[in-house]
Each structure stands twice: as structure tokens, then as C-alpha cells.
Design a protein around this motif. Structure first.
Motif, PDB file in Angstrom:
ATOM      1  N   MET A 108      40.486  55.518  17.940  1.00  0.00           N
ATOM      2  CA  MET A 108      39.232  54.984  18.457  1.00  0.00           C
ATOM      3  C   MET A 108      39.475  53.748  19.313  1.00  0.00           C
ATOM      4  SD  MET A 108      35.842  53.658  16.387  1.00  0.00           S
ATOM      5  CE  MET A 108      35.387  55.294  15.814  1.00  0.00           C
ATOM      6  N   ASP A 109      40.407  52.894  18.911  1.00  0.00           N
ATOM      7  CA  ASP A 109      40.724  51.713  19.706  1.00  0.00           C
ATOM      8  C   ASP A 109      41.310  52.087  21.061  1.00  0.00           C
ATOM      9  OD1 ASP A 109      39.838  50.127  17.639  1.00  0.00           O
ATOM     10  OD2 ASP A 109      41.837  49.849  16.767  1.00  0.00           O
ATOM     11  N   ARG A 110      42.016  53.200  21.135  1.00  0.00           N
ATOM     12  CA  ARG A 110      42.582  53.658  22.414  1.00  0.00           C
ATOM     13  C   ARG A 110      41.551  54.364  23.284  1.00  0.00           C
ATOM     14  NH1 ARG A 110      46.855  55.251  18.892  1.00  0.00           N
ATOM     15  NH2 ARG A 110      46.069  57.413  18.976  1.00  0.00           N
ATOM     16  N   GLY A 111      40.350  54.587  22.763  1.00  0.00           N
ATOM     17  CA  GLY A 111      39.300  55.256  23.526  1.00  0.00           C
ATOM     18  C   GLY A 111      39.379  56.760  23.491  1.00  0.00           C
ATOM     19  N   GLU A 112      40.148  57.312  22.541  1.00  0.00           N
ATOM     20  CA  GLU A 112      40.269  58.767  22.453  1.00  0.00           C
ATOM     21  C   GLU A 112      39.075  59.396  21.748  1.00  0.00           C
ATOM     22  OE1 GLU A 112      43.944  59.575  20.536  1.00  0.00           O
ATOM     23  OE2 GLU A 112      45.178  58.646  22.111  1.00  0.00           O
ATOM     24  N   CYS A 113      38.333  58.631  20.983  1.00  0.00           N
ATOM     25  CA  CYS A 113      37.144  59.148  20.309  1.00  0.00           C
ATOM     26  C   CYS A 113      36.158  58.002  20.146  1.00  0.00           C
ATOM     27  CB  CYS A 113      37.495  59.759  18.954  1.00  0.00           C
ATOM     28  SG  CYS A 113      38.100  58.545  17.755  1.00  0.00           S
ATOM     29  N   TYR A 114      34.928  58.369  19.810  1.00  0.00           N
ATOM     30  CA  TYR A 114      33.877  57.371  19.612  1.00  0.00           C
ATOM     31  C   TYR A 114      33.304  57.402  18.198  1.00  0.00           C
ATOM     32  CZ  TYR A 114      34.042  57.084  24.683  1.00  0.00           C
ATOM     33  OH  TYR A 114      34.470  56.917  25.974  1.00  0.00           O
ATOM     34  N   ALA A 115      33.858  58.267  17.343  1.00  0.00           N
ATOM     35  CA  ALA A 115      33.374  58.344  15.967  1.00  0.00           C
ATOM     36  C   ALA A 115      34.465  58.935  15.087  1.00  0.00           C
ATOM     37  CB  ALA A 115      32.105  59.178  15.874  1.00  0.00           C
ATOM     38  N   ILE A 116      34.350  58.655  13.788  1.00  0.00           N
ATOM     39  CA  ILE A 116      35.287  59.166  12.786  1.00  0.00           C
ATOM     40  C   ILE A 116      34.466  59.739  11.642  1.00  0.00           C
ATOM     41  CG2 ILE A 116      37.169  58.621  11.189  1.00  0.00           C
ATOM     42  CD1 ILE A 116      37.814  56.214  12.973  1.00  0.00           C
ATOM     43  N   LEU A 117      34.745  60.993  11.288  1.00  0.00           N
ATOM     44  CA  LEU A 117      34.097  61.620  10.133  1.00  0.00           C
ATOM     45  C   LEU A 117      35.121  61.673   9.002  1.00  0.00           C
ATOM     46  CD1 LEU A 117      31.750  63.149   8.790  1.00  0.00           C
ATOM     47  CD2 LEU A 117      32.727  65.264   9.714  1.00  0.00           C
ATOM     48  N   GLU A 118      34.827  60.973   7.922  1.00  0.00           N
ATOM     49  CA  GLU A 118      35.724  60.948   6.755  1.00  0.00           C
ATOM     50  C   GLU A 118      35.082  61.744   5.626  1.00  0.00           C
ATOM     51  OE1 GLU A 118      38.282  57.728   4.098  1.00  0.00           O
ATOM     52  OE2 GLU A 118      36.347  57.136   4.950  1.00  0.00           O
ATOM     53  N   ILE A 119      35.759  62.837   5.226  1.00  0.00           N
ATOM     54  CA  ILE A 119      35.295  63.669   4.120  1.00  0.00           C
ATOM     55  C   ILE A 119      36.123  63.310   2.894  1.00  0.00           C
ATOM     56  CG2 ILE A 119      34.971  66.030   3.306  1.00  0.00           C
ATOM     57  CD1 ILE A 119      34.781  66.924   6.190  1.00  0.00           C
ATOM     58  N   MET A 137      30.367  58.725   8.248  1.00  0.00           N
ATOM     59  CA  MET A 137      30.537  58.765   9.703  1.00  0.00           C
ATOM     60  C   MET A 137      30.626  57.325  10.212  1.00  0.00           C
ATOM     61  SD  MET A 137      30.631  60.644  12.565  1.00  0.00           S
ATOM     62  CE  MET A 137      29.774  62.204  12.316  1.00  0.00           C
ATOM     63  N   TYR A 138      31.757  56.998  10.865  1.00  0.00           N
ATOM     64  CA  TYR A 138      31.952  55.693  11.496  1.00  0.00           C
ATOM     65  C   TYR A 138      31.749  55.861  13.003  1.00  0.00           C
ATOM     66  CZ  TYR A 138      34.302  54.707   7.055  1.00  0.00           C
ATOM     67  OH  TYR A 138      34.615  54.562   5.724  1.00  0.00           O
ATOM     68  N   CYS A 139      30.844  55.078  13.577  1.00  0.00           N
ATOM     69  CA  CYS A 139      30.517  55.216  14.992  1.00  0.00           C
ATOM     70  C   CYS A 139      30.861  53.942  15.752  1.00  0.00           C
ATOM     71  CB  CYS A 139      29.025  55.524  15.185  1.00  0.00           C
ATOM     72  SG  CYS A 139      28.506  57.100  14.490  1.00  0.00           S
ATOM     73  N   GLU A 140      31.357  54.118  16.951  1.00  0.00           N
ATOM     74  CA  GLU A 140      31.604  53.013  17.871  1.00  0.00           C
ATOM     75  C   GLU A 140      30.313  52.736  18.632  1.00  0.00           C
ATOM     76  OE1 GLU A 140      32.817  51.249  21.736  1.00  0.00           O
ATOM     77  OE2 GLU A 140      32.058  53.271  21.442  1.00  0.00           O
ATOM     78  N   MET A 141      29.826  51.483  18.606  1.00  0.00           N
ATOM     79  CA  MET A 141      28.467  51.165  19.020  1.00  0.00           C
ATOM     80  C   MET A 141      28.381  50.565  20.416  1.00  0.00           C
ATOM     81  SD  MET A 141      26.598  52.146  16.518  1.00  0.00           S
ATOM     82  CE  MET A 141      25.049  51.345  16.844  1.00  0.00           C
ATOM     83  N   SER A 142      29.332  50.851  21.284  1.00  0.00           N
ATOM     84  CA  SER A 142      29.233  50.316  22.647  1.00  0.00           C
ATOM     85  C   SER A 142      28.106  50.978  23.427  1.00  0.00           C
ATOM     86  CB  SER A 142      30.562  50.501  23.390  1.00  0.00           C
ATOM     87  OG  SER A 142      30.884  51.880  23.493  1.00  0.00           O
ATOM     88  N   LEU A 143      27.722  52.190  23.052  1.00  0.00           N
ATOM     89  CA  LEU A 143      26.618  52.891  23.708  1.00  0.00           C
ATOM     90  C   LEU A 143      25.766  53.553  22.635  1.00  0.00           C
ATOM     91  CD1 LEU A 143      25.362  53.657  26.442  1.00  0.00           C
ATOM     92  CD2 LEU A 143      26.716  55.755  26.400  1.00  0.00           C
ATOM     93  N   LEU A 144      24.512  53.133  22.548  1.00  0.00           N
ATOM     94  CA  LEU A 144      23.639  53.656  21.494  1.00  0.00           C
ATOM     95  C   LEU A 144      23.327  55.135  21.687  1.00  0.00           C
ATOM     96  CD1 LEU A 144      21.107  50.723  21.006  1.00  0.00           C
ATOM     97  CD2 LEU A 144      22.969  51.405  19.496  1.00  0.00           C
ATOM     98  N   LEU A 145      23.423  55.629  22.920  1.00  0.00           N
ATOM     99  CA  LEU A 145      23.157  57.053  23.149  1.00  0.00           C
ATOM    100  C   LEU A 145      24.184  57.929  22.426  1.00  0.00           C
ATOM    101  CD1 LEU A 145      22.175  57.086  26.935  1.00  0.00           C
ATOM    102  CD2 LEU A 145      20.675  57.237  24.960  1.00  0.00           C
ATOM    103  N   ARG A 146      25.441  57.457  22.350  1.00  0.00           N
ATOM    104  CA  ARG A 146      26.457  58.223  21.615  1.00  0.00           C
ATOM    105  C   ARG A 146      26.129  58.228  20.119  1.00  0.00           C
ATOM    106  NH1 ARG A 146      30.434  54.835  24.387  1.00  0.00           N
ATOM    107  NH2 ARG A 146      30.885  55.707  26.435  1.00  0.00           N
TER     108      ARG A 146
END
Length: 433
Positions: A108-119, A137-146
Motif C-alpha cells: 500500500m505504501d508503494r501505491g500498488e493497492c488502496y485497501a487491505i482485506l484481512e480475513i 478492511m483497511y482503506c487508504e483515505m487519500s480519496l474518499l471515492l475509493r
């Protein structure tokens, strides 16, 4: 009888003279506005550029295929099914798996994804025991639309899985239930009125358009008031464009502003939604009729604003910084029904608040003019109130100040002329001597 006829003729001649003065103010104000680059900038830049700029910023309205990474500690058929269903949603795209949360956060820090789903481990076992199985679900909040897209996707997946599990439970308890239930026991049908795409732009743009219209009118009228206090040779604005009738001067100037704003207003309320495919369920003529009292109320605000504007530049400091305040009290961010009485009353005295409510109902939901009669009547009442306040400010503050400044300029000009003539006279005497 003859005296009555003479009285009628005098009244008619007085009315004709009043109309001529009004028309003179209208034409003079039109010429001055067209030749004033500052006023023309607000008339053209705000209505034509701002709505397009806002629409481009939030276009596209919805986000699809938002990449996410899955951390599956359970590794069971049910967890894999959950991931497949999430990947099948149009809002989400499962880019891959990560062995642990640390590597997923690095991705996520490298910009490869914008969220992480941990089961978590034991996800399927808990659900099999009729317990709650929690997935995070962990979401990156730079864009609320995502974030919104991922929230919609996970909610749909969980609702569908819950309905399937409920159906299986009912079938185990009662074998005949299979002949009664098929699929979702509680189907949810979402019908979005006015915002069909459920997009952010379709939600925010009608509000922005009404506030831009209010801001544009008040800024133009306020800047014209600031120009009246400055040197006409520098700003090319004639402060003497007033008559003995304060109301006639205000009406003539208002007709000028409405004439210039007619085409920009049509562009904002009709062509901008057409270009960006926003909801257009209203009738253009009825929308323009609804916006007439809003424009008049905004002009009245501008006349009041002229009482505190002494320079053209002070318009930006005094008014533009209040844009966020008007957005807040309009009900877009803070619902009006949830506001305290003071803030609800404060918002009701500004035309943009009623303009936002009525325009959304008409253009988004297809309401007709009679169906927004409450907002329409409120706009007329607000317009009357602001025009009364504007007349008082023009009568006792603005016009006397203009006349005082003009007398100062005339006295200074006469002093310079007298000094210049005396200098020429002395020079002629020296030459003759």
C-alpha cells in the motif's frame, strides 16, 4: 375636469421622465460594465469556468476496480469464496494475496493497492457455529471515492453471503422451505432519486452552481460599489451613474446585471449538466423563473455589501472567504433539519440556501414550480428584505459618500486649475516684462 386632466398629464410626464432616467442608468451601467475588465472577469470567469472546473475535478463520479490485497489467515473454501465475490464486484479488484499484514502495508505504501482485506483465522468455523465471523478492511483515505467504492462492494458481498447462509439454515430446519424461498430472503432494491449514478459530482454540483451564482452577483455588485470610491480615470467606472430616485438607480443597475447574467446562467443550469451527463429532469423555463427572485435577492445583498466596500480589492477579503460558510449553512454538509434554530434561521436569510433546495428538487427530481412553492415564496420574501436593506444603504450611506467624494475631486480639480492658470499668468507677465 380640466384640472384632473392636467394632474394626470403631469403624473404621466413624471413617470415618463422616471423611465427615461432608469433607461439611462441601464445603458450607462451596461457600457461601464462591459469596459471594466474586473467586472467582466467575474461575469465570465465564475459562471463559465468554475462549474466546468468542479465537474472535471470530480469526474468520473464513481470509482471502479479499486485495487486491494488480501491477507487470508483462514485459507478455507468460505474465505476464498468471499474473495471471489468481492473481486466480482465492479467497485473492487483483488490484485493478489500477501502472507501477512506487514507486506500488505508495504504494498500500500508503494501505491500498488488502496485497501487491505484481512480475513482472520477461524472465519469459516465461526460462521459454521452460527457466530459472527469478522473480516477487517483497511482503506487508504487519500480519496474518499475509493473508500466509498470499497464500502459498497464489501456491504453487497456481506449482504449476499448472509442471505445465502440464512437460506441454508431455513432449509435445514424445514425441508419444505426450499419450495417457498429461493435466493435472497430480504431483497434490497436501491432506487436513487436525482442522483442515479450515486456519484459525488451529481450530489455536489447543483449546490455549487447555486452558490456560484450567488457569489458571482454579490461580487460584481460589490466590486462596482468599490469602483465608485476610486478615481474614475483609473478604473474607467463613472460614479455619477445615479439619479435622484434611489430605487430607479437600483432597478436600472439590476436590469443591467440580469441582462449580462442571462446567458451565463443558462450555461450553468442547463449546459453544464448536459455536458457532464448529470440529472436533468427539470424544465428550463421553470428553473429560470425560480432563479429570478434568487438573482434579485443576491443583487440586494450586493447593494448592502456596497456600504462596507471602499476598494475593489476588499471584495475578495470580505466575501470570498465566506464561501465555506455558505456551503455549510446551505444544508449540503450539515442537514438543515439537524441544525440549531439560530443557524437554521441564519441560513434562511441568504438566497443561496433556498436556491439550493429548490434547484435540486427541480433539476434532479423533476419537480415543477408549484411543487417548490415554499422555496419560491421564501426567495421572494428574502429578495424583498434584502432590497429594503439595500435601498437604505444606498440612500443614506453609498450615495452621500459618492457625492462627498465627487465634491472633493471637483474642489481638488478646481484648485489645480486655478494654480495652473495663475502660473500661466505669471509666466506671461514675465515674458511681457
Amino acid at each position: 375636469m380640466q384640472n384632473n386632466n392636467k394632474t394626470k398629464i403631469r403624473h404621466w410626464d413624471g413617470f415618463r421622465a422616471w423611465v427615461r432616467r432608469l433607461f439611462h442608468v441601464y445603458t450607462q451601467e451596461f457600457v461601464l460594465t462591459v469596459h471594466d475588465k474586473g467586472l467582466l472577469l467575474f461575469f465570465m470567469f465564475l459562471p463559465f469556468v468554475y462549474p466546468v472546473l468542479y465537474s472535471l475535478i470530480y469526474n468520473p463520479e464513481v470509482v471502479r476496480e479499486v485495487p486491494l490485497i488480501v491477507v487470508d489467515h483462514d485459507r478455507t473454501p468460505l474465505s476464498r469464496k468471499t474473495v471471489r465475490m468481492l473481486d466480482a464486484c465492479e467497485q473492487a479488484w483483488v490484485r493478489g494475496y500477501a502472507p501477512n499484514l506487514t507486506e500488505a502495508r508495504e504494498a500500500m505504501d508503494r501505491g500498488e493497492c488502496y485497501a487491505i482485506l484481512e480475513i482472520p483465522e477461524g472465519f469459516e468455523r465461526k460462521i459454521g457455529r452460527q457466530e459472527t465471523g469478522n473480516a477487517v478492511m483497511y482503506c487508504e483515505m487519500s480519496l474518499l471515492l475509493r473508500y466509498k467504492a470499497l464500502l459498497v462492494a464489501t456491504t453487497n458481498v456481506m449482504e449476499e453471503m448472509g442471505s445465502e447462509l440464512m437460506t441454508e439454515t431455513v432449509n435445514r430446519v424445514g425441508p419444505l422451505a426450499a419450495t417457498i424461498t429461493d435466493g435472497n430472503l430480504m431483497p434490497i432494491n436501491n432506487a436513487s432519486l436525482g442522483n442515479i449514478k450515486s456519484g459525488f459530482d451529481s450530489f455536489i454540483l447543483p449546490i455549487v452552481i447555486m452558490l456560484i451564482l450567488q457569489q458571482c452577483i454579490v461580487l460584481v455588485v460589490g466590486m462596482a460599489g468599490g469602483a465608485k470610491h476610486e478615481n474614475p480615470r483609473l478604473v474607467h467606472y463613472n460614479p455619477d451613474n445615479i439619479t435622484k430616485s434611489t430605487l430607479g438607480t437600483m432597478i436600472g443597475q439590476s436590469l443591467c446585471y440580469i441582462t449580462i447574467l442571462f446567458l451565463p446562467t443558462i450555461f450553468m443550469v442547463h449546459f453544464v449538466p448536459m455536458i457532464f451527463r448529470f440529472p436533468m429532469a427539470g424544465n428550463l423555463l421553470q428553473i429560470l423563473a425560480f432563479l429570478l427572485p434568487m438573482a434579485l435577492a443576491s443583487i440586494g445583498m450586493g447593494f448592502v455589501f456596497q456600504a462596507v466596500v471602499t476598494e475593489r480589492e476588499s471584495v475578495f477579503v470580505s466575501w470570498v472567504v465566506t464561501s465555506l460558510f455558505f456551503l455549510l449553512i446551505s444544508g449540503a454538509i450539515w442537514p438543515r433539519y439537524d441544525m440549531p434554530a439560530f443557524w437554521r434561521w441564519l441560513g434562511s436569510i441568504f438566497p443561496g440556501t433556498w436556491g439550493v433546495e429548490g434547484y435540486i428538487k427541480m433539476n434532479g427530481n423533476g419537480a415543477r414550480l408549484w411543487q417548490v412553492s415554499g422555496e419560491y415564496l421564501s426567495l421572494w420574501l428574502v429578495a424583498v428584505g434584502w432590497w429594503i436593506a439595500g435601498w437604505c444603504c444606498q440612500k443614506w450611506i453609498v450615495h452621500p459618500e459618492i457625492m462627498r467624494m465627487q465634491n472633493i475631486r471637483d474642489s481638488v480639480a478646481r484648485s489645480f486649475a486655478t494654480a495652473h492658470n495663475e502660473a500661466l499668468y505669471d509666466e506671461q507677465n514675465e515674458v511681457q516684462g
